[in-house]
Motif scaffolding. Structure first.
Motif, PDB file in Angstrom:
ATOM      1  N   ILE A   2       0.857  -1.188   0.000  1.00 12.93           N
ATOM      2  CA  ILE A   2       0.000   0.000   0.000  1.00 12.93           C
ATOM      3  C   ILE A   2       0.889   1.232   0.000  1.00 12.93           C
ATOM      4  O   ILE A   2       1.837   1.333   0.772  1.00 12.93           O
ATOM      5  N   VAL A   3       0.562   2.164  -0.907  1.00 11.80           N
ATOM      6  CA  VAL A   3       1.264   3.436  -0.988  1.00 11.80           C
ATOM      7  C   VAL A   3       0.237   4.532  -0.695  1.00 11.80           C
ATOM      8  O   VAL A   3      -0.849   4.543  -1.271  1.00 11.80           O
ATOM      9  N   THR A   4       0.573   5.433   0.194  1.00  7.45           N
ATOM     10  CA  THR A   4      -0.303   6.554   0.499  1.00  7.45           C
ATOM     11  C   THR A   4       0.001   7.684  -0.482  1.00  7.45           C
ATOM     12  O   THR A   4       1.156   8.060  -0.657  1.00  7.45           O
ATOM     13  N   VAL A   5      -1.045   8.188  -1.139  1.00  8.95           N
ATOM     14  CA  VAL A   5      -0.898   9.322  -2.053  1.00  8.95           C
ATOM     15  C   VAL A   5      -1.654  10.491  -1.435  1.00  8.95           C
ATOM     16  O   VAL A   5      -2.852  10.397  -1.178  1.00  8.95           O
ATOM     17  N   GLU A   6      -0.921  11.568  -1.161  1.00  9.29           N
ATOM     18  CA  GLU A   6      -1.510  12.775  -0.588  1.00  9.29           C
ATOM     19  C   GLU A   6      -1.629  13.832  -1.675  1.00  9.29           C
ATOM     20  O   GLU A   6      -0.791  13.899  -2.570  1.00  9.29           O
ATOM     21  N   PHE A   7      -2.669  14.663  -1.572  1.00 13.84           N
ATOM     22  CA  PHE A   7      -2.912  15.704  -2.564  1.00 13.84           C
ATOM     23  C   PHE A   7      -2.904  17.066  -1.881  1.00 13.84           C
ATOM     24  O   PHE A   7      -3.549  17.258  -0.858  1.00 13.84           O
ATOM     25  N   ILE A   8      -2.155  17.989  -2.472  1.00 16.13           N
ATOM     26  CA  ILE A   8      -2.043  19.350  -1.949  1.00 16.13           C
ATOM     27  C   ILE A   8      -2.314  20.309  -3.106  1.00 16.13           C
ATOM     28  O   ILE A   8      -1.897  20.058  -4.239  1.00 16.13           O
ATOM     29  N   SER A   9      -2.991  21.403  -2.803  1.00 15.26           N
ATOM     30  CA  SER A   9      -3.231  22.403  -3.840  1.00 15.26           C
ATOM     31  C   SER A   9      -2.942  23.788  -3.288  1.00 15.26           C
ATOM     32  O   SER A   9      -3.113  24.046  -2.100  1.00 15.26           O
TER      33      SER A   9
END
Length: 193
Positions: free
Chosen positions: A68-75
């Protein structure tokens, strides 16, 4: 002796000045070529978090369900740009090789139409080469009329070859207001016709 050394001095000064001018020209040329060289180096080595500007194709890849890879999103939005811009989901846990659909939400809060362009980066930089976008709003300019909203799609997959030491990838988008550039380009095209 002084008579012989006098003619040689102007000659050596001219030679020194020529070498200094050539050195300055060489440094300017090197500085000018440094940006494209840096971009090529970053692309080949997968550093600096730069992602591809073109869509990746997704073929049936074996999904690594053991990982499992955690993908975080920032804007973020350029200062002064009248848009609200945020990820629909701030964090996803994905299996490498799995095709993921998500989106970002954009809202033009001004009373005029504006055009935005999103620039992505991935952190850590070594992970950028393994983050593949098959569809991304960042490939195109985004036009929003006054006081309107849009859902901006993002479809991606993480390459199963992602190094085992990387457990989290952070995808960051910065949205820039390119309305004035778009207007100038339209005016130029109109004048050419």
């Amino acid at each position: 002796m002084t008579k012989h050394s006098q003619p040689e001095k102007p000659k050596s000064n001219r030679k020194l000045i020529s070498l200094l001018v050539m050195g300055c020209i060489g440094m300017f040329g090197f500085g000018f070529a440094l940006v494209p060289l840096y971009d090529v180096l970053c692309e080949k080595l997968g550093i600096n978090g730069k992602t591809s500007n073109t869509a990746s194709s997704y073929q049936a890849i074996t999904v690594d369900t053991s990982r499992i890879v955690t993908v975080e999103f920032i804007s973020q939005v350029q200062t002064g740009m009248p848009w609200k811009f945020e990820p629909q989901t701030k964090r996803l846990e994905v299996h490498p090789g799995e095709l993921i659909h998500t989106a970002f939400l954009a809202r033009n809060v001004s009373d005029r139409a504006t055009v935005g362009q999103a620039i992505p980066s991935v952190s850590p930089g070594q992970g950028a080469a393994y983050f593949n976008k098959t569809e991304c709003f960042c490939f195109n300019q985004q036009h929003l009329a006054a006081s309107t909203s849009a859902e901006l799609p993002l479809i991606f997959f993480v390459d199963p070859q992602l190094p085992e030491s990387i457990h989290t990838l952070t995808l960051s988008y910065t949205l820039y207001d390119i309305t004035d550039k778009q207007l100038a380009s339209a005016l130029e095209q109109g004048a050419a016709k």
